[in-house]
Enzyme design. Sequence first.
Site, PDB file in Angstrom:
ATOM      1  N   GLY A   8       1.002  -1.079   0.279  1.00 50.78           N
ATOM      2  CA  GLY A   8       0.209  -0.050   0.146  1.00 50.78           C
ATOM      3  C   GLY A   8       0.887   1.317  -0.281  1.00 50.78           C
ATOM      4  O   GLY A   8       0.234   2.320   0.602  1.00 50.78           O
ATOM      5  N   GLY A  11      -0.235   4.727  -0.910  1.00 52.03           N
ATOM      6  CA  GLY A  11      -2.058   5.359   0.427  1.00 52.03           C
ATOM      7  C   GLY A  11      -1.451   6.164   1.198  1.00 52.03           C
ATOM      8  O   GLY A  11      -0.562   6.124   1.204  1.00 52.03           O
ATOM      9  N   GLN A  12      -3.091   6.843   1.788  1.00 56.05           N
ATOM     10  CA  GLN A  12      -2.799   7.415   2.336  1.00 56.05           C
ATOM     11  C   GLN A  12      -1.211   7.652   4.359  1.00 56.05           C
ATOM     12  O   GLN A  12      -0.218   8.576   4.265  1.00 56.05           O
ATOM     13  CB  GLN A  12      -3.952   7.920   3.343  1.00 56.05           C
ATOM     14  CG  GLN A  12      -4.247   9.495   4.140  1.00 56.05           C
ATOM     15  CD  GLN A  12      -4.839   9.290   4.804  1.00 56.05           C
ATOM     16  OE1 GLN A  12      -5.932   8.330   5.090  1.00 56.05           O
ATOM     17  NE2 GLN A  12      -5.224  10.484   5.936  1.00 56.05           N
ATOM     18  N   ARG A  36      -0.992  -0.885  -8.944  1.00 55.03           N
ATOM     19  CA  ARG A  36      -1.659   0.413  -9.486  1.00 55.03           C
ATOM     20  C   ARG A  36      -1.258   1.440 -10.186  1.00 55.03           C
ATOM     21  O   ARG A  36      -1.061   2.175 -10.433  1.00 55.03           O
ATOM     22  CB  ARG A  36      -2.712  -0.035 -10.117  1.00 55.03           C
ATOM     23  CG  ARG A  36      -3.526  -1.398 -10.473  1.00 55.03           C
ATOM     24  CD  ARG A  36      -5.230  -0.664 -10.313  1.00 55.03           C
ATOM     25  NE  ARG A  36      -6.035  -2.054 -11.406  1.00 55.03           N
ATOM     26  CZ  ARG A  36      -6.256  -3.431 -10.617  1.00 55.03           C
ATOM     27  NH1 ARG A  36      -7.134  -3.114  -9.733  1.00 55.03           N
ATOM     28  NH2 ARG A  36      -6.717  -4.220 -11.428  1.00 55.03           N
ATOM     29  N   ASP A  53       0.139  -7.345  -6.987  1.00 55.30           N
ATOM     30  CA  ASP A  53      -0.548  -7.280  -6.338  1.00 55.30           C
ATOM     31  C   ASP A  53      -1.051  -8.842  -5.126  1.00 55.30           C
ATOM     32  O   ASP A  53      -0.659  -9.942  -5.508  1.00 55.30           O
ATOM     33  CB  ASP A  53      -1.810  -7.759  -7.560  1.00 55.30           C
ATOM     34  CG  ASP A  53      -3.130  -7.666  -6.795  1.00 55.30           C
ATOM     35  OD1 ASP A  53      -3.807  -8.006  -5.676  1.00 55.30           O
ATOM     36  OD2 ASP A  53      -4.122  -7.901  -7.873  1.00 55.30           O
ATOM     37  N   TYR A 142     -16.493  -2.679   4.735  1.00 62.29           N
ATOM     38  CA  TYR A 142     -14.728  -2.994   5.636  1.00 62.29           C
ATOM     39  C   TYR A 142     -14.740  -3.394   6.768  1.00 62.29           C
ATOM     40  O   TYR A 142     -13.330  -4.043   7.117  1.00 62.29           O
ATOM     41  CB  TYR A 142     -14.721  -1.405   5.074  1.00 62.29           C
ATOM     42  CG  TYR A 142     -13.242  -0.887   5.408  1.00 62.29           C
ATOM     43  CD1 TYR A 142     -12.181  -0.897   4.785  1.00 62.29           C
ATOM     44  CD2 TYR A 142     -13.992  -0.005   6.743  1.00 62.29           C
ATOM     45  CE1 TYR A 142     -10.984  -0.353   5.701  1.00 62.29           C
ATOM     46  CE2 TYR A 142     -12.539   0.789   7.150  1.00 62.29           C
ATOM     47  CZ  TYR A 142     -11.527   0.646   6.818  1.00 62.29           C
ATOM     48  OH  TYR A 142     -10.143   1.915   7.421  1.00 62.29           O
ATOM     49  N   LYS A 146     -12.176  -5.903   8.172  1.00 61.39           N
ATOM     50  CA  LYS A 146     -11.361  -5.622   9.724  1.00 61.39           C
ATOM     51  C   LYS A 146     -11.251  -6.097  10.815  1.00 61.39           C
ATOM     52  O   LYS A 146     -10.432  -6.815  11.632  1.00 61.39           O
ATOM     53  CB  LYS A 146     -11.296  -3.931   9.694  1.00 61.39           C
ATOM     54  CG  LYS A 146     -11.076  -2.930   9.618  1.00 61.39           C
ATOM     55  CD  LYS A 146      -9.570  -2.696   8.828  1.00 61.39           C
ATOM     56  CE  LYS A 146      -8.347  -1.981   7.672  1.00 61.39           C
ATOM     57  NZ  LYS A 146      -7.694  -2.408   7.057  1.00 61.39           N
TER      58      LYS A 146
HETATM   59  C1  AKB Z   1     -12.708   5.500   6.437  1.00 63.94           C
HETATM   60  O1  AKB Z   1     -13.012   6.575   7.413  1.00 63.94           O
HETATM   61  O2  AKB Z   1     -12.854   4.053   5.631  1.00 63.94           O
HETATM   62  C2  AKB Z   1     -11.070   4.983   7.524  1.00 63.94           C
HETATM   63  C3  AKB Z   1     -11.339   4.304   8.426  1.00 63.94           C
HETATM   64  C4  AKB Z   1     -11.761   5.858   9.868  1.00 63.94           C
HETATM   65  O3  AKB Z   1     -10.696   3.586   8.631  1.00 63.94           O
HETATM   66  N1  AKB Z   1     -10.811   6.353   7.197  1.00 63.94           N
END
Ligand code: AKB
Length: 317
Positions: A8, A11-12, A36, A53, A142, A146
């Site tokens: 990553g 990424g941020q 990518r 990947d 998401y 997690k």
């Molecule tokens: C999101 O907003 O999806 C992320 C997080 C809080 O995990 N920044």
Amino acid sequence: MKRILVTGAAGQIGSELIVALRQRYGGNNVIACGHRTMPDRKILDSGPFESFDVRDSSAVTDVVSKYEVDIIYHLAGILSATGEAKPQLAWDININGLSNVLETARQHGCAVFFPSSIASFGPSTPQVNTPQETIQRPQSIYGISKVSGELLCDYYYHRFGVDSRGLRFPGLISYETLPGGGTTDYAVEIFYAALRGKKYTSFLQKGTRLDMMYMPDAIRAAIAVMEADPGRLIIRNAFNITAMSFAPEDLCAEIQKFIPDFTMDYKVDPVRQAIADSWPNNMDDSAARMQWGWQPEYDLPAMTKDMIEKLSCKLGR
Ligand code: AKB
């Protein structure tokens, strides 16, 4: 010196963590990995870069063998809002990518850092002073990836002795790289609007309080937990950590102290609002403070001041 692989890279978190790790461990000992999206020149010119990947298990293993990696920071993943638009892709990348990393770590004796999130909680979780150990029944894909990731990391630790450690990150605010597809992205976008002299329209409604953190604190935390004495860790996956908790109007008022003409209105996005409503208002991070000395440096005023200074330079304002 330890060899560290970071997925990553563009990424941020990755774009700033790689710089910090290279300063600490040496440029050639930190392998940036992307797919990518290419990371910026600062990353490409300061040490090795590999493109693959994370869903390709043999590619993960090949890179770990090639560089004799000791620690994997596995940051590649899809965030909450994009996850709701593409749930199968989010599951595939977030879970199969992590599974490949853990399996490679088992075979090659690597430690693994996994970034969990406030998203691992859900509507039945206590929202105020959210405990370290509590109900975790998230409703976003998401969040489901997690909490599954936290459990998978714990499984690899207990079953195979993989030194897996993780943090539940709040919304992260930074001036270097824009977040992509998250629910807390408003807290970064608002600064760009304010510094460009524009009004900001918040996609979260007034009163939506969430945990947040400035990126320098997040980077210090990710390094500190991996360097922590394992003998002091009772928990591994994943520690609650927080630095501040605010709603959109609190951030707006703080920015107005520097830019009095700045204004904000609201146009609520129902998908992201529902996600935010299911997340904690503020987490209890005492376990991280006690077990490895977690201590944030930036609260809301300090973060806002630094963001405005740094982003003004970046945008040439
Ligand atoms: C999101 O907003 O999806 C992320 C997080 C809080 O995990 N920044």
